[in-house]
Every structure is written in structure tokens, then in C-alpha cells.
Design an enzyme around this catalytic site. Structure first.
Site, short mmCIF file in Angstrom:
data_model
loop_
_atom_site.label_atom_id
_atom_site.label_comp_id
_atom_site.label_asym_id
_atom_site.label_seq_id
_atom_site.Cartn_x
_atom_site.Cartn_y
_atom_site.Cartn_z
N GLY A 78 -5.68 -3.16 -1.16
CA GLY A 78 -6.06 -2.15 -1.33
C GLY A 78 -5.54 -1.30 -2.77
O GLY A 78 -4.08 -1.60 -3.07
N GLY A 127 -4.51 -5.19 2.89
CA GLY A 127 -5.81 -5.68 2.30
C GLY A 127 -5.95 -7.31 1.97
O GLY A 127 -7.30 -7.76 2.48
N GLU A 150 3.44 -1.82 5.05
CA GLU A 150 2.40 -0.55 4.79
C GLU A 150 3.32 0.43 5.07
O GLU A 150 2.91 1.97 4.90
CB GLU A 150 1.12 -0.32 5.73
CG GLU A 150 -0.34 -1.48 5.56
CD GLU A 150 -0.32 -2.41 5.78
OE1 GLU A 150 -1.55 -3.11 4.56
OE2 GLU A 150 0.63 -2.77 5.87
N ASP A 158 -3.02 -1.94 8.80
CA ASP A 158 -4.71 -1.83 8.78
C ASP A 158 -5.04 -2.66 8.58
O ASP A 158 -4.73 -3.88 8.49
CB ASP A 158 -5.33 -0.71 8.54
CG ASP A 158 -4.83 -0.63 6.80
OD1 ASP A 158 -4.40 -1.51 6.26
OD2 ASP A 158 -5.84 -0.27 5.94
#
Length: 360
Positions: A78, A127, A150, A158
Site C-alpha cells: 500500500g 498489499g 509490516e 494484513d
């Protein structure tokens, strides 16, 4: 950038952040932000979701292929610069809205009724894993570097990352989640993050062949044996060390193991956000007991929302991508200072409500 142009229509033109088109019975998604290593933005997620919904209803589309523009990779994750700015000045509302739609996209990909072919060539992180590793046909190459990094920016893995990593053999997923280590093709295959190895110089030919042929049979024809990885040989010490009940004990076991590789893993872990590390271990253990990807995505949404309220997210992104000094000042700075209550916050219902994918 590898792309079939003959017979392909680009619905957003050559300069859009997502290019969509057709070649025969195959629909194509190209993430097109090569200077940002194709990092995902909210509009990109919405464009992809709309395209997949349209193609799902279109009987002339037999399969979907996703790839990344440029020579560096599919997607680095992301757009964390945007998340940093939103958390710093906007209160986090834009980030939570992005995550809600991103995680819904990941769930759509996992349940897509047509073959979804992910060309995981080059860098595939965060992502990028979400829009590829939940697909039904996942292809890695000798250039692949797949990671969920992360904990290095104060987040919990995630986009369904804790779902995937919690289901890797033994404790391999715990090792990858805590260290954020990138793995190559063979190790991605071993961990269940990919299905097939195809040499990168055959991707153009594969993509052309997929335009009018059976997807799985065609991919099997192009697939080869991946170059040898490392994780299979390391399973012994990884399983023994990462089976511990706390991050502190995992680090102690790694340091006491005596192997250079285990010492290196411990040293890497100790550079990550202590709060994110403890929340990640708890999330992985929780994900093992949940049945569906949707249930895990609900939990990850809670963790991401909680991270927005911690100092480590801003600090981690600052250190990695804003100032690039690679010297984050975590708060708290030691594992022992992270309380159980702080970890429990990462599984609490967010003030704005749950994602709700796993309801019912």
C-alpha cells in the site's frame, strides 16, 4: 514492462495507475505506478474491484491476469506515504476507508469464480501479496521477492497475511511475519504463497498462450522446478525457536541456538517495533484458530485501525520511507515494556465499527 498489446484495449489509457484490457478470452490488470513500485492507492483498489465485478458477469472472460508495470516487481504494498500523511494530519479516516476496500478486494480475489492468475515477478510485498497470493493461480519467478514486512513500520501483517502465514508449514510463517524477511520462489512455494515457478523470460509467451487456452493446463506446461530455497533446510531451528509463547522467548531461543542464521533472525526481530511484534504473534496464533480468510481479515482490520493510534506507525514510516534513516525510535523501545493491555488493543473493535466480512 511485459505486456501483450495486440488485440488489447486499455480502458484507462497508458497513463492511468491501473490499466485494464483484453487479449482473447483473458482480461488483464496492470498496476501502473512503476516509480512507486506499483504501490496501491485507494482509487486503484476501487478500479480493480469494479473491473473484477464486471468480468465476473462477462461470459466472454475466461480468466484474469494481474501483473505490474516496470522491471522491479508486481507491487511493493500500500501507499504508506499516504497513510503517514493521513495519520499525521487527517485523523486516519482515509486510511481506514482504504483498508476497508482493500481487504474486501482481497476477499473477492480469494473467492473469484474464474481463474485469477497472479504474475508475482520481482518485488511482491504487503498489499502486493494481498492482490496476488489469494489468487487461484500464483506464479513466481527467479526474480521474486515475497514478503510481509509490516513489523518494520509498526503494523501487523494484513491483507490476509496472517491467514496465509499462519497456515505455512510449522513455524515458517511466524519467522517470516516477525522478521519481515523476503523469500524467493522455492520458499514462497513451500510456504503456500505461490503455486508455480515460471522463468521470467517465459512470462510473455505464457501470457500470450493464456489468451485462448485452458489456464491451468497452460501454466503447467510452462512451469519448471524452482531453484533451491533455504527455508526447508532451516525448518528444524525455525520450528523449535518460534514455537515459544512470547516474542521474548523466541528471541532468547534464537540467540541460544548457536547458528549464524538464527542469531541473524534474532537481531532482525530486535530492530522491529516491539509493540507490532507482540501484536503480530498474537494475531498469528489467533488466525490459526479461525476458519475463513474473511474472519482473519476482520481481525486484521482491527489491528490496522489500532496501529493508527500508536506512535510506532508514524515513526516506522518516517524512518523507512520519509527520512530513510532506517533508525526508528520505537515507543516503547523494549519488548518487556509492551503490556498485555497494549497488545489486546489490536484485537478490540475499532471506534468506527468492524469490517464485518466474516459475519454470518
Amino acid at each position: 514492462m511485459r505486456r501483450i498489446t495486440e488485440g488489447t484495449s486499455e480502458s484507462m489509457g497508458q497513463d492511468g495507475p491501473v490499466l485494464t484490457g483484453r487479449a482473447g478470452r483473458t482480461a488483464h490488470i496492470t498496476l501502473n505506478r512503476p516509480r512507486a513500485l506499483n504501490a496501491l492507492t485507494h482509487p486503484m483498489v476501487l478500479t480493480m474491484s469494479a473491473a473484477l465485478a464486471e468480468w465476473e458477469r462477462d461470459a466472454s472472460v475466461a480468466a484474469v491476469i494481474i501483473s505490474g508495470a516496470g522491471e522491479r516487481g508486481l507491487c511493493a504494498g500500500g501507499d504508506i506515504r499516504a497513510i503517514h500523511e493521513d495519520a499525521r494530519t487527517g485523523g486516519g479516516d482515509a486510511s481506514t476507508a482504504f483498508w476497508r476496500d482493500e481487504y474486501r478486494l482481497d476477499a473477492r480475489i480469494a473467492r473469484y469464480p474464474k481463474p485469477y492468475v497472479a504474475l508475482m515477478d520481482g518485488i511482491v510485498m504487503g498489499g502486493g501479496v494481498g492482490v496476488s497470493a489469494h489468487g487461484s493461480v500464483r506464479i513466481v519467478t527467479e526474480r521474486s521477492a515475497v514478503a510481509m514486512p509490516e513489523t518494520g513500520i509498526g503494523l501487523v501483517p494484513d491483507v490476509g497475511g496472517t491467514y496465509l502465514l499462519s497456515r505455512a508449514p510449522g513455524e515458517l510463517g511466524t519467522h517470516l511475519a516477525l522478521t519481515g524477511r523476503a523469500v524467493g520462489a522455492a520458499d514462497a512455494l513451500l510456504c503456500g504463497l505461490a503455486d508455480h515457478f515460471v522463468p521470467s523470460d517465459r512470462l510473455d509467451d505464457l501470457r500470450a498462450a493464456l489468451a485462448g487456452a485452458d489456464v491451468r493446463e497452460t501454466v503447467r506446461r510452462y512451469a519448471r522446478s524452482a531453484p533451491e530455497g533455504q527455508l526447508a533446510a532451516d525448518r528444524g531451528w525455525i520450528d523449535a525457536c518460534y514455537a515459544a509463547d512470547s516474542v521474548e522467548e523466541i528471541v532468547d531461543r534464537l540467540l541460544g541456538d548457536g547458528r549464524p542464521a538464527s542469531k541473524e533472525a534474532a537481531e532482525t526481530i530486535l530492530t522491529r517495533s516491539p509493540t507490532a511484534l507482540k501484536a503480530t504473534l498474537a494475531a498469528l496464533r489467533l488466525a490459526r484458530g479461525l476458519t475463513t480468510l474473511e474472519q482473519v481479515l476482520d481481525q486484521e482490520y482491527r489491528a490496522s485501525c489500532a496501529a493508527l493510534t500508536t506512535p510506532d506507525l508514524l515513526e516506522g514510516i518516517r524512518a523507512q520511507v520519509i527520512d530513510k534513516d532506517r533508525a526508528p525510535r520505537w515507543s516503547p523501545k523494549e519488548l518487556a515494556q509492551v503490556t498485555d493491555a497494549e497488545v489486546e488493543r489490536f484485537s478490540a473493535r475499532p471506534p468506527g465499527g468492524d469490517l464485518g466480512l466474516g459475519a454470518g
